[in-house]
Enzyme design. Structure first.
Site, PDB file in Angstrom:
ATOM      1  N   HIS A 243       0.844  -1.200   0.000  1.00 27.46           N
ATOM      2  CA  HIS A 243       0.000   0.000   0.000  1.00 27.46           C
ATOM      3  C   HIS A 243       0.872   1.240   0.000  1.00 27.46           C
ATOM      4  CE1 HIS A 243      -2.419   3.163   2.295  1.00 27.46           C
ATOM      5  NE2 HIS A 243      -3.065   3.005   1.149  1.00 27.46           N
ATOM      6  N   SER A 244       0.525   2.206  -0.846  1.00 24.65           N
ATOM      7  CA  SER A 244       1.119   3.524  -0.851  1.00 24.65           C
ATOM      8  C   SER A 244       2.633   3.456  -1.030  1.00 24.65           C
ATOM      9  CB  SER A 244       0.707   4.267   0.428  1.00 24.65           C
ATOM     10  OG  SER A 244       0.961   5.642   0.326  1.00 24.65           O
ATOM     11  N   ILE A 245       3.407   4.141  -0.162  1.00 21.67           N
ATOM     12  CA  ILE A 245       4.860   4.160  -0.319  1.00 21.67           C
ATOM     13  C   ILE A 245       5.471   2.796  -0.023  1.00 21.67           C
ATOM     14  CG2 ILE A 245       5.439   4.858   2.036  1.00 21.67           C
ATOM     15  CD1 ILE A 245       7.074   5.979  -1.314  1.00 21.67           C
TER      16      ILE A 245
END
Length: 413
Positions: A243-245
């Site tokens: 997820h995300s970074i």
């Protein structure tokens, strides 16, 4: 327990027996299971932080759990004159109580400012993605990235920390972007499970889980590359879900040990080439220069080889609006990413997230570099109203089903 009656016992008055049964039924011993059953509702008295009550029943799937510290090395601390273990990765191994039914494990990578526990349950205590995939018979591995959570490092100077998130960012960017209206798609957001205000038990549970992360991204990437590939060498080829970074680490592992990565599954990847976005053009943070190697802060394999970030010539797509952010790509002819291209890649983007305004930067950069990318825009397949933390929102298991379908389709090929 009722007294044992036999033919030697004196006669028992019927009224006495009835009184005994009524008293037993009204006692705390008898009533507690009923109370626990009522308190186990996923909403109501067990929502958010209230779920800590011992009478609230867990929604998690039954599993066996072990934990490990993987990778790392011994280093001598010159001040303490003793050895420290550094660069190790924290790993939880979850095995379904009914046994493993799927060949390849799943490894979950959390995003920035959070830890691996975020995959276990939602802020309102519904079933999280870990339990969803345990139900389907997958072995599930959940990590805390080096420097984060239970993988915090004793090399304190090497892993300096910074704030993970403020409560205001958690509200305006994640739980209720529609209140700020920084980009037009934010008005489509409907799936947050609570009120997204301080004092709401669901939002308080969400905001409380943000923790510091390291500002030394180079050190973290190097340690994650080594310890991550060590983990995969021990458990075998696996699907990586991020997820995300957190998506930066599966990219690194795809570059370093691609034969051990069965698939790279990214929920709103924040590996935006050469820059970072928070919100969009009207955000108080905006864009910053980042990731000099395109998708990463440390060297990845290009063809023709790039010996330094300055070898990567770039061009900027000048169109930049709140609804569609500008991107930085390679100047033609673009170098390819031959190692990363060996791994199947999918990105999932929610229709009301700020990522709907810039995930095309990641997707197009990979495609330009020769990587086959599947891009699933949730709104285009009938899954509406989600923000950046879609895997925690009301329809989180429906989105997990999209991931599972992608895996099954890949395994049919």
């Amino acid at each position: 327990m009722l007294p044992r009656l036999c033919h030697h016992a004196p006669a028992v008055d019927l009224l006495t027996v009835l009184i005994f049964f009524v008293a037993f039924a009204l006692s705390p011993t008898f009533a507690a299971p009923q109370a626990a059953e009522q308190a186990a509702r996923p909403n109501g008295d067990c929502a958010g932080l209230k779920g800590v009550n011992p009478q609230c029943r867990s929604q998690e799937t039954a599993h066996r759990r072990e934990y490990f510290y993987i990778g790392g090395k011994y280093v001598l601390d010159p001040v303490l004159k003793g050895n420290l273990v550094v660069d190790e990765l924290y790993v939880e191994k979850l095995i379904p109580a009914k046994g493993i039914k799927r060949q390849r494990p799943l490894v979950f990578f959390h995003g920035g400012g959070s830890a691996g526990n975020i995959w276990l349950q939602t802020p309102d205590n519904r079933k999280g993605w870990a339990s969803y995939f345990l139900d389907l018979g997958y072995a599930v591995y959940i990590i805390d990235q080096t420097s984060v959570g239970r993988a915090t490092q004793e090399d304190i100077p090497g892993y300096p920390l910074r704030i993970g998130s403020t409560t205001e960012i958690a509200q305006r960017s994640f739980a209720a972007p529609e209140l700020v209206n920084a980009y037009p798609q934010s008005q489509l957001h409907t799936q947050w499970p609570g009120k997204a205000i301080i004092g709401d038990p669901i939002f308080d549970a969400f905001a409380a889980q943000f923790i510091p992360l390291t500002s030394n991204l180079t050190r973290q990437e190097l340690s994650m590359r080594a310890s991550g590939c060590k983990l995969l060498s021990l458990i075998g080829p696996s699907y990586l879900i991020s997820h995300s970074i957190g998506a930066i680490h599966p990219i690194l592992l795809s570059d370093e040990c691609p034969r051990l990565v069965a698939g790279n599954i990214n929920v709103e990847p924040a590996t935006i080439p050469f820059q970072s976005y928070t919100g969009n053009a009207t955000s108080p943070v905006g864009r910053t220069i980042n990731r000099p190697w395109g998708l990463t802060n440390t060297r990845i394999t290009y063809d023709p080889p790039a010996n330094a970030p300055t070898n990567l010539k770039t061009v900027n797509n000048e169109t930049d609006t709140p609804a569609l952010r500008s991107c930085v790509y390679q100047a033609a002819p673009a170098r390819t990413l031959p190692q990363i291209a060996k791994v199947p890649y999918v990105a999932l983007t929610a229709e009301a997230s700020p990522h709907i305004t810039y995930d095309q930067c990641v997707v197009n950069y990979l495609r330009q570099a020769g990587v086959k990318v599947d891009w699933i825009k949730l709104g285009e397949i009938g899954i509406h109203g989600n923000g950046h933390f879609s895997f925690l929102e009301k329809n989180n298991l429906k989105i997990a089903g999209v991931v599972e379908k992608w895996i099954r389709n890949l395994e049919k090929k």
